[in-house]
Write an enzyme that holds these catalytic residues in place. Sequence first.
Site, PDB file in Angstrom:
ATOM      1  N   GLY A 248       0.754  -1.241   0.000  1.00 34.40           N
ATOM      2  CA  GLY A 248       0.000   0.000   0.000  1.00 34.40           C
ATOM      3  C   GLY A 248       0.783   1.289   0.000  1.00 34.40           C
ATOM      4  O   GLY A 248       0.199   2.369  -0.137  1.00 34.40           O
ATOM      5  N   PRO A 291       4.729  -5.312  -1.120  1.00 39.79           N
ATOM      6  CA  PRO A 291       4.845  -4.183  -2.047  1.00 39.79           C
ATOM      7  C   PRO A 291       4.627  -4.627  -3.488  1.00 39.79           C
ATOM      8  O   PRO A 291       5.142  -5.662  -3.926  1.00 39.79           O
ATOM      9  CB  PRO A 291       6.294  -3.714  -1.826  1.00 39.79           C
ATOM     10  CG  PRO A 291       7.014  -4.955  -1.401  1.00 39.79           C
ATOM     11  CD  PRO A 291       6.029  -5.720  -0.564  1.00 39.79           C
ATOM     12  N   ARG A 330      -6.734   3.247 -16.020  1.00 35.26           N
ATOM     13  CA  ARG A 330      -6.836   3.766 -14.661  1.00 35.26           C
ATOM     14  C   ARG A 330      -7.456   5.164 -14.577  1.00 35.26           C
ATOM     15  O   ARG A 330      -8.158   5.482 -13.611  1.00 35.26           O
ATOM     16  CB  ARG A 330      -5.466   3.756 -13.974  1.00 35.26           C
ATOM     17  CG  ARG A 330      -4.914   2.344 -13.781  1.00 35.26           C
ATOM     18  CD  ARG A 330      -3.605   2.325 -13.003  1.00 35.26           C
ATOM     19  NE  ARG A 330      -3.766   2.777 -11.642  1.00 35.26           N
ATOM     20  CZ  ARG A 330      -3.332   3.939 -11.174  1.00 35.26           C
ATOM     21  NH1 ARG A 330      -2.678   4.789 -11.968  1.00 35.26           N
ATOM     22  NH2 ARG A 330      -3.515   4.275  -9.924  1.00 35.26           N
ATOM     23  N   TYR A 334     -10.773   5.554 -12.246  1.00 34.30           N
ATOM     24  CA  TYR A 334     -10.847   6.356 -11.024  1.00 34.30           C
ATOM     25  C   TYR A 334      -9.986   7.619 -11.054  1.00 34.30           C
ATOM     26  O   TYR A 334      -9.483   8.067 -10.037  1.00 34.30           O
ATOM     27  CB  TYR A 334     -10.529   5.529  -9.763  1.00 34.30           C
ATOM     28  CG  TYR A 334      -9.513   4.431  -9.902  1.00 34.30           C
ATOM     29  CD1 TYR A 334      -8.163   4.700 -10.002  1.00 34.30           C
ATOM     30  CD2 TYR A 334      -9.918   3.105  -9.905  1.00 34.30           C
ATOM     31  CE1 TYR A 334      -7.231   3.684 -10.098  1.00 34.30           C
ATOM     32  CE2 TYR A 334      -8.999   2.069 -10.003  1.00 34.30           C
ATOM     33  CZ  TYR A 334      -7.647   2.372 -10.097  1.00 34.30           C
ATOM     34  OH  TYR A 334      -6.724   1.353 -10.195  1.00 34.30           O
ATOM     35  N   CYS A 361     -13.223   3.910 -29.399  1.00 38.36           N
ATOM     36  CA  CYS A 361     -14.517   4.525 -29.699  1.00 38.36           C
ATOM     37  C   CYS A 361     -15.311   4.630 -28.395  1.00 38.36           C
ATOM     38  O   CYS A 361     -16.269   3.911 -28.152  1.00 38.36           O
ATOM     39  CB  CYS A 361     -15.256   3.685 -30.733  1.00 38.36           C
ATOM     40  SG  CYS A 361     -16.758   4.463 -31.352  1.00 38.36           S
ATOM     41  N   TYR A 390      -0.591  -1.772 -12.565  1.00 40.69           N
ATOM     42  CA  TYR A 390      -2.004  -1.770 -12.935  1.00 40.69           C
ATOM     43  C   TYR A 390      -2.262  -1.120 -14.290  1.00 40.69           C
ATOM     44  O   TYR A 390      -3.308  -0.515 -14.503  1.00 40.69           O
ATOM     45  CB  TYR A 390      -2.847  -1.102 -11.836  1.00 40.69           C
ATOM     46  CG  TYR A 390      -2.585  -1.694 -10.490  1.00 40.69           C
ATOM     47  CD1 TYR A 390      -3.055  -2.958 -10.174  1.00 40.69           C
ATOM     48  CD2 TYR A 390      -1.816  -1.029  -9.545  1.00 40.69           C
ATOM     49  CE1 TYR A 390      -2.773  -3.542  -8.950  1.00 40.69           C
ATOM     50  CE2 TYR A 390      -1.527  -1.607  -8.316  1.00 40.69           C
ATOM     51  CZ  TYR A 390      -2.014  -2.864  -8.027  1.00 40.69           C
ATOM     52  OH  TYR A 390      -1.724  -3.445  -6.820  1.00 40.69           O
TER      53      TYR A 390
END
Length: 431
Positions: A248, A291, A330, A334, A361, A390
């Site tokens: 995190g 990690p 990503r 968000y 599109c 990610y």
Amino acid sequence: MLYSNLSVNEFGHLTIAGLDVASLVNEYGSPLMVLDEDRVREHCRVYVDAVKKYLPSGSKPLYAGKAFCFKALYSIIESEEMGADVVSPGELYVANAAGFPLEYVYFHGNNKTDEDIAFGIDVHIGRFVADNRDELISINRIAGEKGVKQRVLLRLSPGIDPHTHAKINTGRVDSKFGTAIETGQAMELLEFALSLENIDVEGFHCHIGSQIFESEPFSDAAEIMLKFAADAKDELGFITRYVNLGGGFGVRYIEDHPHIDIADNIKKLGECISTTCERFGITAPAILLEPGRSIIADACTTLYKIGSVKTITGYKSYVSIDGGMTDNPRYALYGSEYTVLNASKADKAPDFVCTIAGRCCESGDLIQEDVKIASPKRGDILAVLCTGAYNYSMASNYNRICRPAVIIVKDGKARVGIRRETFEDLIRYDM
């Protein structure tokens, strides 16, 4: 430059670990993900050294494969003395195919199927991180059928809200992950797990969220988990061997993000663990960390070719690229922030405000909005920094777009880590 491995050469081009991005795109095409091996190794060593120095004996960092998972990366991780965590049979298959020692692999997931569990046991997975009662029942049954006693950690929810984005906050009481300590259900789950003859419970796991810049939430989680370990000893006579505090730690996607001293944060965590164990009268268990993003994110840069530059008078300008949400969803998911550069004019001041648009599109196919880059033109190379975590792992073939190649750079040379998908790959499973 945002990162020390990036620079500008005499042609005004961005360089990654000393290699000209224009030359890389000319040789390998675009979009192109460029992974700096030395930077990955540097991050691994920070964790390994700090864990050895500041955490109890037997502690170990585990690379979180969900951030980015491919065979060559596991070879790097293994050589740096890290373990690994996987969250699917696919990630486990990749680690196994890479020759990674599965003794040091932890298999996560809130809904492992019986097939997943059987596969893990068959390849001698180190440990399952069991999420719930139903999973424990299945692990116990399948392990018994295969004549083994399977080691597990129990995933618990410590009830920590580290004020990160709701979609990457995983430690709350009402999270889909784990079993809540606060409600008393975690102790009930431990008691049940200890009654199962084919399971060896070794300890507990938690994960409070991602992209966290402060050290305090991790110390808070450690105190809660160690308090639970002390209660487990008092109530059930259970001695905790491992506490896994997850991952995190945040990374700097943009200049405004703070620097994080990982080693110092681990030192503070170690001090907290020592004093907490002393307070509760328990022997400090080995600590595991997971990690992912902080190992791989800023080691990778994605390169695109600019296609069109379009200004809507009185409104905004769009710079369109030959990739987008198919290789980096990503921002669409968000609103993730990124640093964006015109890599062909890295020596020029950013003077052009624009929105970076992908080729899909889809109106939401954007990489960033209202960013400044040096005045672009068709054929320039656009660099998006810090795309190791990610991005490829969340990539798709939406609009039947091929996934990009991933190359690994080291010592002034480049090699292919993942080849570029082809049109033939897109129809490989069509009947």
